[in-house]
Design an enzyme around this catalytic site. Structure first.
Site, PDB file in Angstrom:
ATOM      1  N   TYR A  28       0.731  -1.158   0.080  1.00  0.00           N
ATOM      2  CA  TYR A  28       0.028   0.107  -0.092  1.00  0.00           C
ATOM      3  C   TYR A  28       0.819   1.177  -0.022  1.00  0.00           C
ATOM      4  CZ  TYR A  28      -4.821  -1.760   0.705  1.00  0.00           C
ATOM      5  OH  TYR A  28      -5.947  -2.304   0.775  1.00  0.00           O
TER       6      TYR A  28
ATOM      7  N   LYS B 200       2.691 -15.119   3.552  1.00  0.00           N
ATOM      8  CA  LYS B 200       3.046 -16.131   2.400  1.00  0.00           C
ATOM      9  C   LYS B 200       4.480 -16.280   2.330  1.00  0.00           C
ATOM     10  CE  LYS B 200       1.643 -17.925  -1.755  1.00  0.00           C
ATOM     11  NZ  LYS B 200       1.059 -19.093  -1.773  1.00  0.00           N
TER      12      LYS B 200
ATOM     13  N   ASP C 268      -3.199 -18.182   1.332  1.00  0.00           N
ATOM     14  CA  ASP C 268      -4.132 -18.846   0.573  1.00  0.00           C
ATOM     15  C   ASP C 268      -4.778 -19.999   1.419  1.00  0.00           C
ATOM     16  OD1 ASP C 268      -1.819 -20.313   0.744  1.00  0.00           O
ATOM     17  OD2 ASP C 268      -1.499 -20.898  -1.322  1.00  0.00           O
TER      18      ASP C 268
ATOM     19  N   ASP D  72      -6.775  -6.628   4.124  1.00  0.00           N
ATOM     20  CA  ASP D  72      -7.761  -6.115   3.329  1.00  0.00           C
ATOM     21  C   ASP D  72      -8.734  -7.466   2.663  1.00  0.00           C
ATOM     22  OD1 ASP D  72      -9.214  -3.822   1.812  1.00  0.00           O
ATOM     23  OD2 ASP D  72      -8.267  -4.664   0.146  1.00  0.00           O
TER      24      ASP D  72
END
Ligand code: IPM
Ligand code: MG
Length: 351
Positions: free
Chosen positions: A135, A185, A217, A241
């Site tokens: 971001y 991740k 995931d 988010d």
């Protein structure tokens, strides 16, 4: 007690107006100061986050925020787009910890996108980092050696940023069921490997909290498979988010989910913070008076709890919303017919 009210775009003003009716009915004295944010601010002042809005924000004990986003502004350069208002407030005010609780209200299990018996077990809190990640990394467009247009956004977290959000996650878990799941991740991203390492180091001070790690995931899958396993989830800005929108559908509607964004600054009554529904400006239904204001009303409850030290009033509001839902007061987002002000009336009556 001073609250800055930034209603913003689309359905923002409608839902904020209902939350202010609820605030007005409480036996506490607050002064309100309004400010423009988002597309409406751009149209009036040429900027999505005008200097005077930021001044009002800094002078307040808390901010009640509606929503930003306006199709008219989608062609503007990025720094002029409505979304920059919320991103700017979060970063300028150091609001790095975004708390997004997701819980199924009693009797609402059938409204979830999941099977009722799975949905009924949802009671989790997403602690989303809010000041870093892709971001806020360097971003831009460039041309590759082959002459192709290329966009890039750099993902990074330094250890200090990870540590402070990890602490927020552990602290939140201590006040709940004592379980923290860190989502990353790390099998692919260096940023995530550092994230995981720092979360593990921070755990040394929180041995009483049970820590687990999950790839994002898998977390997305587990959130629909067995969401009841989660207590507190701590994760980065982008993953948070996405997972928080997903969590809202597991609960039943994005029109029910509140959020608190907190930093380190203390006020005379608690911690300075910004409070907003997790939904956006919903331009498709804006101005029709049919938006569900419950997420904003619940955000007001979070404001009273964290920034004004009014736990009792916060709990009253939450109970009034729960009672309205239990009585079948449902907005269009939940397949009902109650409009925005009727939902406000229903919450006020039960308050
Ligand atoms: C949210 C929103 C914002 C975000 C947008 C409006 C910039 O989706 O609060 O979740 O991406 O953080
Ligand atoms: Mg979002």
């Amino acid at each position: 007690m001073k609250i800055a009210v930034f209603a913003g775009d689309g359905i923002g003003p409608e839902v904020t107006a209902q939350a202010l009716r609820v605030l007005d009915a409480l036996p506490i004295k607050v002064s309100l100061i309004e400010g423009d944010v988002g597309g409406v601010a751009y149209k009036r002042h040429g900027l999505p986050l005008p200097a005077e809005t930021l001044v009002a924000a800094r002078e307040a004990d808390a901010i009640l925020f509606g929503a930003v986003g306006d199709f008219d502004c989608d062609h503007l350069e990025r720094h002029l787009r409505p979304e920059q208002a919320i991103l700017g407030l979060r970063s300028e005010l150091g609001l790095f910890a975004n708390l997004r609780p997701a819980k199924v209200f009693p009797g609402m299990e059938g409204h979830s996108a999941l099977k009722p018996e799975i949905a009924g077990a949802i009671d989790l809190l997403i602690v989303r980092e809010l000041n870093g990640d892709v971001y806020f990394g360097e971003k831009g467009t460039r041309t590759t050696a082959q002459g192709l247009r290329e966009g890039y956004d750099i993902m990074s977290y330094d250890e200090g940023e990870v540590r402070r959000i990890a602490i927020a996650g552990f602290e939140a878990a201590r006040k709940r069921r004592g379980k923290l799941c860190s989502v990353d991740k790390a099998n692919v991203l260096e940023t995530s490997q550092l994230w995981r390492d720092v979360v593990i180091e921070t755990h040394a001070d929180y041995a009483d909290v049970e820590l687990s790690h999950m790839y994002v995931d898998n977390a997305a899958m587990q959130l629909v498979k067995s969401p009841g396993q989660f207590d507190v989830v701590v994760t980065g800005n982008l993953f948070g988010d996405i997972l928080s929108d997903q969590a809202s559908m597991c609960v039943g509607s994005i029109g029910l989910l509140a959020s608190a964004s907190l930093g380190e600054r203390k006020t005379a009554y608690g911690t300075f913070g910004l409070y907003e529904p997790i939904h956006g400006s919903a331009p498709d239904i804006a101005g029709k008076g049919i938006a569900n204001p419950m997420a904003t009303i619940l955000s007001l409850a979070e404001l009273l709890r964290h920034s004004l030290g009014e736990e009792q009033q916060a709990a009253r509001i939450e109970a009034a919303v729960a009672a309205a839902l239990a009585d079948g007061v449902l907005g269009g987002d939940l397949g009902g017919t109650a409009n925005c002000s009727e939902i406000g009336d229903a919450v006020l009556t039960r308050l």
